[in-house]
Scaffold this motif. Structure first.
Motif, PDB file in Angstrom:
ATOM      1  N   ASP A  38       0.698  -1.199   0.063  1.00 42.99           N
ATOM      2  CA  ASP A  38       0.097   0.023  -0.106  1.00 42.99           C
ATOM      3  C   ASP A  38       0.799   1.150   0.090  1.00 42.99           C
ATOM      4  OD1 ASP A  38      -2.068   1.322  -0.068  1.00 42.99           O
ATOM      5  OD2 ASP A  38      -3.170   0.427   1.695  1.00 42.99           O
ATOM      6  N   VAL A  39       0.319   2.281  -0.504  1.00 40.44           N
ATOM      7  CA  VAL A  39       0.726   3.804  -0.466  1.00 40.44           C
ATOM      8  C   VAL A  39       0.359   4.519   0.582  1.00 40.44           C
ATOM      9  CG1 VAL A  39       1.224   5.629  -1.761  1.00 40.44           C
ATOM     10  CG2 VAL A  39       1.241   3.518  -3.008  1.00 40.44           C
ATOM     11  N   HIS A  40       0.904   5.097   1.531  1.00 39.74           N
ATOM     12  CA  HIS A  40       0.483   5.869   2.480  1.00 39.74           C
ATOM     13  C   HIS A  40       0.852   7.328   2.323  1.00 39.74           C
ATOM     14  CE1 HIS A  40      -0.444   2.365   5.147  1.00 39.74           C
ATOM     15  NE2 HIS A  40       0.641   1.735   4.437  1.00 39.74           N
ATOM     16  N   SER A  41      -0.113   8.000   2.225  1.00 38.40           N
ATOM     17  CA  SER A  41      -0.001   9.534   1.833  1.00 38.40           C
ATOM     18  C   SER A  41      -0.725  10.391   2.438  1.00 38.40           C
ATOM     19  CB  SER A  41      -0.125   9.861   0.464  1.00 38.40           C
ATOM     20  OG  SER A  41      -1.498   9.327   0.083  1.00 38.40           O
ATOM     21  N   SER A  57     -13.701   1.128  -5.755  1.00 38.86           N
ATOM     22  CA  SER A  57     -14.408   0.811  -4.339  1.00 38.86           C
ATOM     23  C   SER A  57     -15.926   0.334  -4.841  1.00 38.86           C
ATOM     24  CB  SER A  57     -14.380   1.973  -3.400  1.00 38.86           C
ATOM     25  OG  SER A  57     -15.208   1.706  -2.186  1.00 38.86           O
ATOM     26  N   LEU A  59     -18.121   0.378  -2.729  1.00 37.92           N
ATOM     27  CA  LEU A  59     -19.259   0.901  -1.856  1.00 37.92           C
ATOM     28  C   LEU A  59     -20.642   1.205  -2.309  1.00 37.92           C
ATOM     29  CD1 LEU A  59     -18.884   1.444   1.359  1.00 37.92           C
ATOM     30  CD2 LEU A  59     -17.995   3.676   0.628  1.00 37.92           C
ATOM     31  N   THR A 119     -23.043   4.041   4.063  1.00 37.66           N
ATOM     32  CA  THR A 119     -21.902   4.603   3.292  1.00 37.66           C
ATOM     33  C   THR A 119     -20.771   4.503   4.488  1.00 37.66           C
ATOM     34  OG1 THR A 119     -23.349   5.930   2.000  1.00 37.66           O
ATOM     35  CG2 THR A 119     -20.936   6.472   2.143  1.00 37.66           C
ATOM     36  N   PHE A 145       3.767  10.462   7.695  1.00 38.17           N
ATOM     37  CA  PHE A 145       2.821  10.082   6.597  1.00 38.17           C
ATOM     38  C   PHE A 145       1.470  10.997   6.729  1.00 38.17           C
ATOM     39  CE2 PHE A 145      -0.288   8.189   9.362  1.00 38.17           C
ATOM     40  CZ  PHE A 145      -1.674   8.237   8.880  1.00 38.17           C
TER      41      PHE A 145
ATOM     42  N   ARG B 220      -4.494   5.238   8.549  1.00 40.31           N
ATOM     43  CA  ARG B 220      -3.083   5.194   8.372  1.00 40.31           C
ATOM     44  C   ARG B 220      -2.752   5.744   6.973  1.00 40.31           C
ATOM     45  NH1 ARG B 220      -4.436   0.359  10.036  1.00 40.31           N
ATOM     46  NH2 ARG B 220      -4.864  -0.540   7.833  1.00 40.31           N
ATOM     47  N   GLY B 221      -3.876   6.201   6.121  1.00 40.72           N
ATOM     48  CA  GLY B 221      -3.759   7.122   5.081  1.00 40.72           C
ATOM     49  C   GLY B 221      -3.243   6.056   3.909  1.00 40.72           C
ATOM     50  N   GLY B 222      -3.428   5.214   3.899  1.00 38.10           N
ATOM     51  CA  GLY B 222      -3.006   4.006   2.662  1.00 38.10           C
ATOM     52  C   GLY B 222      -3.804   4.128   1.754  1.00 38.10           C
ATOM     53  N   ASN B 223      -3.348   3.870   0.476  1.00 35.86           N
ATOM     54  CA  ASN B 223      -4.281   4.325  -0.702  1.00 35.86           C
ATOM     55  C   ASN B 223      -5.555   3.379  -0.926  1.00 35.86           C
ATOM     56  OD1 ASN B 223      -4.674   5.912  -3.309  1.00 35.86           O
ATOM     57  ND2 ASN B 223      -4.497   4.109  -4.284  1.00 35.86           N
ATOM     58  N   ARG B 224      -5.387   2.211  -0.446  1.00 38.21           N
ATOM     59  CA  ARG B 224      -6.439   1.328  -0.302  1.00 38.21           C
ATOM     60  C   ARG B 224      -7.536   1.874   0.598  1.00 38.21           C
ATOM     61  NH1 ARG B 224      -4.522  -3.689  -3.034  1.00 38.21           N
ATOM     62  NH2 ARG B 224      -2.318  -3.161  -3.100  1.00 38.21           N
ATOM     63  N   GLN B 225      -7.224   2.623   1.796  1.00 37.68           N
ATOM     64  CA  GLN B 225      -8.301   3.381   2.311  1.00 37.68           C
ATOM     65  C   GLN B 225      -8.864   4.318   1.723  1.00 37.68           C
ATOM     66  OE1 GLN B 225      -5.826   3.841   5.958  1.00 37.68           O
ATOM     67  NE2 GLN B 225      -6.836   2.127   7.158  1.00 37.68           N
ATOM     68  N   TRP B 226      -7.849   5.286   1.185  1.00 31.78           N
ATOM     69  CA  TRP B 226      -8.174   6.707   0.605  1.00 31.78           C
ATOM     70  C   TRP B 226      -9.318   6.134  -0.602  1.00 31.78           C
ATOM     71  CZ3 TRP B 226      -7.860  10.957   2.648  1.00 31.78           C
ATOM     72  CH2 TRP B 226      -6.729  11.399   3.426  1.00 31.78           C
ATOM     73  N   ASN B 227      -8.866   5.039  -1.185  1.00 28.42           N
ATOM     74  CA  ASN B 227      -9.978   4.477  -2.107  1.00 28.42           C
ATOM     75  C   ASN B 227     -11.198   4.391  -1.671  1.00 28.42           C
ATOM     76  OD1 ASN B 227     -10.926   3.392  -4.580  1.00 28.42           O
ATOM     77  ND2 ASN B 227     -10.391   1.469  -4.241  1.00 28.42           N
ATOM     78  N   HIS B 228     -11.508   3.880  -0.630  1.00 27.35           N
ATOM     79  CA  HIS B 228     -12.775   3.745   0.007  1.00 27.35           C
ATOM     80  C   HIS B 228     -13.346   5.080   0.473  1.00 27.35           C
ATOM     81  CE1 HIS B 228     -12.813  -0.465  -0.961  1.00 27.35           C
ATOM     82  NE2 HIS B 228     -11.619  -0.589  -0.090  1.00 27.35           N
ATOM     83  N   TYR B 229     -12.290   5.835   1.105  1.00 23.84           N
ATOM     84  CA  TYR B 229     -12.678   6.960   1.614  1.00 23.84           C
ATOM     85  C   TYR B 229     -13.334   7.881   0.775  1.00 23.84           C
ATOM     86  CZ  TYR B 229     -11.841  11.564   3.918  1.00 23.84           C
ATOM     87  OH  TYR B 229     -11.893  12.825   4.474  1.00 23.84           O
ATOM     88  N   GLU B 230     -12.645   7.959  -0.422  1.00 16.53           N
ATOM     89  CA  GLU B 230     -13.142   9.002  -1.701  1.00 16.53           C
ATOM     90  C   GLU B 230     -14.397   8.529  -2.002  1.00 16.53           C
ATOM     91  OE1 GLU B 230      -9.215   9.513  -4.055  1.00 16.53           O
ATOM     92  OE2 GLU B 230      -9.874  11.664  -3.647  1.00 16.53           O
ATOM     93  N   MET B 231     -14.793   7.462  -2.242  1.00 12.49           N
ATOM     94  CA  MET B 231     -16.000   6.688  -2.642  1.00 12.49           C
ATOM     95  C   MET B 231     -17.097   7.185  -1.651  1.00 12.49           C
ATOM     96  SD  MET B 231     -17.751   5.665  -4.983  1.00 12.49           S
ATOM     97  CE  MET B 231     -16.536   4.917  -6.056  1.00 12.49           C
ATOM     98  N   ALA B 232     -16.588   7.029  -0.362  1.00 11.95           N
ATOM     99  CA  ALA B 232     -17.555   7.322   0.685  1.00 11.95           C
ATOM    100  C   ALA B 232     -18.143   8.713   0.818  1.00 11.95           C
ATOM    101  CB  ALA B 232     -17.133   6.713   2.314  1.00 11.95           C
TER     102      ALA B 232
END
Lengths: 185, 489
Positions: A38-41, A57, A59, A119, A145, B220-232
Motif C-alpha cells: 500500500d501507499v501511505h500519503s 471501491s 461501496l 456509506t 505520513f 493510516r492514509g493507505g491508498n486502499r483506504q483512501w480509495n474507499h474513503y473518497e468513494m464514501a
C-alpha cells in the motif's frame, strides 16, 4: 524467567519524496506483480488507483441496498400505522393507498439516512477501521505520513515478498529510509 | 503580461489557456500547511478567543435560563398568542436552520461540481451547520409547549396507541431536520478522520493523544483506504445534495401546504432554499473573515475564496429578490382578495410594514454592491454586507411568519405581536450557544480540512513534474502551478 518477545516481519517500509515519485514507484511495484502492499500519503493522490492496480471501491453497490431498505422502512412505517392499524384522519385527509404521495417526504428522508449510515459504516468496514493499533505505528518515521511523508509498505504476506529482493526493488525505484517493520507477537 | 502569445505569423496562434488563481498562496509546503492549521489547536489561544468565549458562555447560560424559566412558568412567558401562534420560535427555527445550509452546500454541492476552492472553508462551515441546526432544533422542541412530551414527535405510538400523522408537514419536518443533522454529523466526521490522525501523530503521549487516537480510528492514509474513503465522501456528498435542498423545501411545506394567505404559494421551496444558502454564506463569511485574520490563514483562505462567496451571495440574494417580487405579482395576478390583502398589509399599511422594507433593503439592495469588484475585494464591505444579510434573513422569516399571522382571515381576531424579554434573551442566548460551540471547535479540531487542502496544491498532482520535464509548461504556463513560473499574469 526472562520474557522473550517473538517478532514477526510485517514488511518493508520505504519513504519517497513526492506524490510524483510515489506514483511512478507504484507503477513499478504493480508491474512487478505484488499484491499486498500500500501507499501511505497525507492526502488521496489522484490517479494512484490505476498506478497501483487497485479496483474502484464497491461501496456504492452496498449503499444502494442500504438506501432501498430506508425507502421500504419509511413506506411500511407510514403505511402500516396510517392505513392499516390506526388510520389517522386529520383535516378530512383520507387514509388509503392513494395517500402514499403524502409519505414521499419521509420515504425520501429515510432513504438518505439509511444510505448515509451504510456509506459510513460500509466505508469503515472496507478500510478495516477502527483498529486500535497497527504494526506500522511502531515505525518512528511512519508518523510523517499524516504530515508530508509518502511511504510504500510491501507486506511480508505477499507471495512475492523476499527479504533481500524486495529491499533491492525499493531501493531501485527510489525509496529512502528503507526500514524492516516488525510486529510483536 | 509575462507570457502573452508571442506566436510568429506563420504558426497558428495557440489558444491561450486561462489561468486559475492558486488556491494556496506563496507555494506553501505540506509541512507548512500542517503546522499552521494544527498550530491553532496546539498553541495557546489568542486573548481575543477568551474575550469571545467568556461572554458566549454567559449568553449560553442566559439561553438555558430562558428555557428553564419557560418550562417552570409556562409557555405564556413567550409573546405568542392567537393568531400569532408561531411567532419568534418558528422565525428563529427557520433562521437557524437556514444558516446551516451553506455548510452542506459548500461541502456537498461544490464538491460534486468540482469546485476545489471549497476545501479551505468546508470544515468550518460544516461545523457551523451542526451548531446552527442545534440552535434551530431547540425552538420546535420548546414550541410544543410541554417539552417533556417532545418524544411524541418520534415515530412510536404514544400512551393512547395513536401514531404520528405521517401526512403532516410538521412530521416531515421532524424527519427532515433530524436526518439532516445526522447526515451532516456523519459527513463532517468522515472528513475529520484523516486530520484527527494528523493531530494524533503530532501529540505527545497522553490523554490528548489517546482521544485523538480513538477518534482517528487507527487511520493510516493507505491508498486502499483512501480509495474507499473518497468513494464514501463522494456518496455522502451525493446524498447530502438532495438532502439539503429537501430540508428547506420541507421547512417551506410547513407554510406552503397551509391555506394562510401569503404562505400558500408554490414558489416557497425554491425561494426558501435560495434564502437559506444566501443567509448561510453570509454567516460563513461573518465567521471566516475574523478567523482568517486572527489565526493568520491568509494563504489558505485567499481573497479568491471570499470573492467566490460574495458572488454566491449576490446570486442567491438576487434569486431571493426575484421571489419577493414574484410573490407580489402572484398576489396581484391571482386576483385572490385575501392574498392581495396579505401583501398590501405587508407592504403598505400593516402594523409591521417597516420590517418588510428592512428585509428588502438588507437582502436585495445591499448585496447588489457585490457587482463591483472593489466591494468583493474589500473585507470591510464584505463583512458589512454579510451582517446586513444576516439581519435581513431574520427579518424575512419574521415578515413571513409574524406579519402574516397578525392579520388573518378574520379582522375580529387581529392582534399585534410583541416579543417578551424571554423571547429576546433566549434568542440572543442562542447566538452565545452558537459562538461558544464554534470557539470550542476552533480550540480542539482543525478548522481547515488539512488533507483536502494538501490535495489541491500543485505538487500534489502526480504528473506535476512530468510536464515540467517534457517542457509542456512552455505551452501551458502556470496551469500546473509550477513554482518556477509566474502563476498570475
Amino acid at each position: 524467567m526472562a520474557k522473550t518477545t517473538l517478532k514477526r516481519v510485517h514488511g518493508y517500509l520505504a519513504e519517497f519524496e513526492s506524490a510524483s515519485d510515489v506514483y511512478h514507484a507504484s507503477e513499478k511495484i504493480r508491474d512487478a506483480g505484488f499484491q499486498r502492499w500500500d501507499v501511505h500519503s497525507p492526502f488521496p493522490i489522484h490517479g494512484l488507483n490505476e498506478a497501483m492496480g487497485v479496483k474502484r471501491s464497491s461501496l456504492p453497490f452496498f449503499v444502494f441496498f442500504g438506501g432501498a431498505t430506508g425507502t421500504l422502512t419509511a413506506f411500511l412505517l407510514a403505511f402500516i400505522t396510517q392505513v392499516e392499524i390506526y388510520p389517522t384522519v386529520v383535516q378530512a385527509k383520507p387514509a388509503n393507498i392513494f395517500t402514499t404521495p403524502a409519505f414521499f417526504p419521509i420515504m425520501f428522508e429515510l432513504t438518505i439516512l439509511f444510505s448515509a449510515f451504510t456509506t459510513l459504516f460500509g466505508c469503515f468496514a472496507f478500510m478495516g477501521l477502527p483498529r486500535l493499533n497497527h504494526p506500522l505505528f511502531a515505525s518512528k518515521q511512519f508518523k510523517k505520513f499524516s504530515d508530508d511523508g509518502f511511504f510504500i509498505c510491501i507486506e511480508a504476506r505477499d507471495p512475492k515478498f523476499h527479504q533481500a529482493e524486495t529491499k533491492a526493488l525499493l531501493e531501485e525505484i527510489g525509496g529512502k529510509n528503507i526500514e524492516l517493520v516488525e510486529d510483536e507477537l | 503580461m509575462a507570457h502573452s502569445a508571442t506566436a510568429s505569423s506563420e504558426a497558428p496562434a495557440k489558444p491561450r489557456i486561462l489561468e486559475r488563481e492558486p488556491l494556496v498562496l506563496n507555494n506553501r509546503s505540506y509541512a507548512w500547511i500542517t503546522n499552521r492549521i494544527c498550530g491553532i489547536v496546539e498553541n495557546r489561544q489568542p486573548a481575543l478567543w477568551w474575550w469571545l468565549f467568556v461572554p458566549s458562555v454567559f449568553l449560553t447560560g442566559i439561553m438555558v435560563f430562558g428555557f428553564v424559566y419557560l418550562i417552570s412558568t409556562g409557555v405564556g412567558v413567550w409573546g405568542q398568542k392567537q393568531p400569532v401562534a408561531w411567532a419568534w420560535d418558528i422565525t428563529n427555527f427557520v433562521f437557524w436552520i437556514g444558516i446551516g445550509h451553506a455548510g452542506t452546500l459548500i461541502s456537498a454541492i461544490l464538491f460534486l461540481t468540482r469546485q476545489k476552492w471549497r476545501t479551505a472553508v468546508n470544515r468550518a462551515s460544516e461545523a457551523m451547520t451542526l451548531f446552527a441546526v442545534m440552535c434551530a432544533g431547540l425552538y420546535p422542541a420548546f414550541h410544543v409547549g410541554r417539552v417533556w412530551m417532545v418524544w411524541f414527535l418520534a415515530p412510536v405510538p404514544n400512551a393512547n396507541a395513536v401514531w404520528q400523522n405521517f401526512k403532516s408537514p410538521l412530521l416531515w419536518d421532524v424527519f427532515a431536520v433530524s436526518t439532516y443533522f445526522t447526515v451532516s454529523v456523519l459527513f463532517w466526521y468522515l472528513g475529520l478522520v484523516p486530520d484527527l490522525a494528523t493531530l494524533r501523530d503530532r501529540c505527545k503521549a497522553g490523554i490528548k493523544k489517546t482521544l485523538y487516537g480513538i477518534f482517528a480510528l487507527g487511520w493510516r492514509g493507505g491508498n486502499r483506504q483512501w480509495n474507499h474513503y473518497e468513494m464514501a465522501y463522494l456518496l455522502l456528498a451525493a446524498l447530502s445534495t438532495p438532502l439539503v435542498l429537501s430540508v428547506h423545501s420541507v421547512v417551506s411545506f410547513d407554510f406552503a401546504t397551509s391555506v394562510v394567505p401569503g404562505w400558500h404559494t408554490t414558489i416557497f421551496p425554491p425561494y426558501f432554499v435560495a434564502g437559506a444558502i444566501f443567509g448561510g454564506f453570509a454567516m460563513v463569511l461573518t465567521l471566516m473573515i475574523p478567523v482568517r485574520a486572527i489565526y493568520g490563514l491568509h494563504d489558505l483562505i485567499t481573497e479568491k475564496h471570499i470573492d467566490n462567496m460574495a458572488k454566491i451571495i449576490l446570486l442567491t440574494g438576487t434569486i431571493v429578490g426575484y421571489a419577493y417580487c414574484m410573490e407580489l405579482f402572484m398576489a396581484y395576478y391571482s386576483s385572490s382578495k385575501y392574498e392581495g390583502d396579505a401583501f398590501l398589509l405587508r407592504t403598505l399599511y400593516g402594523p409591521s410594514v417597516w420590517t418588510y422594507y428592512a428585509m428588502f433593503f438588507c437582502n436585495v439592495i445591499a448585496p447588489q454592491l457585490f457587482w463591483f469588484k472593489w466591494a468583493r475585494k474589500s473585507l470591510l464591505w464584505v463583512l458589512v454586507v454579510s451582517m446586513f444579510v444576516n439581519a435581513g434573513m431574520w427579518y424575512e422569516r419574521y415578515v413571513i411568519i409574524v406579519t402574516t399571522l397578525e392579520r388573518h382571515f378574520m379582522p375580529g381576531s387581529w392582534r399585534t405581536f410583541d416579543a417578551t424579554w424571554v423571547d429576546n434573551w433566549t434568542f440572543i442566548g442562542t447566538f452565545g450557544f452558537f459562538l461558544m460551540n464554534f470557539l470550542l471547535f476552533l480550540r480542539f479540531l482543525p478548522v481547515i480540512a488539512i488533507a483536502e487542502v494538501k490535495g489541491v496544491v500543485p505538487q500534489s498532482n502526480p504528473h506535476h513534474d512530468d510536464h515540467v520535464e517534457r517542457g509542456v509548461h512552455e505551452l501551458q504556463p502556470g496551469v500546473f502551478g509550477n513554482p518556477e513560473l509566474p502563476n498570475k499574469a
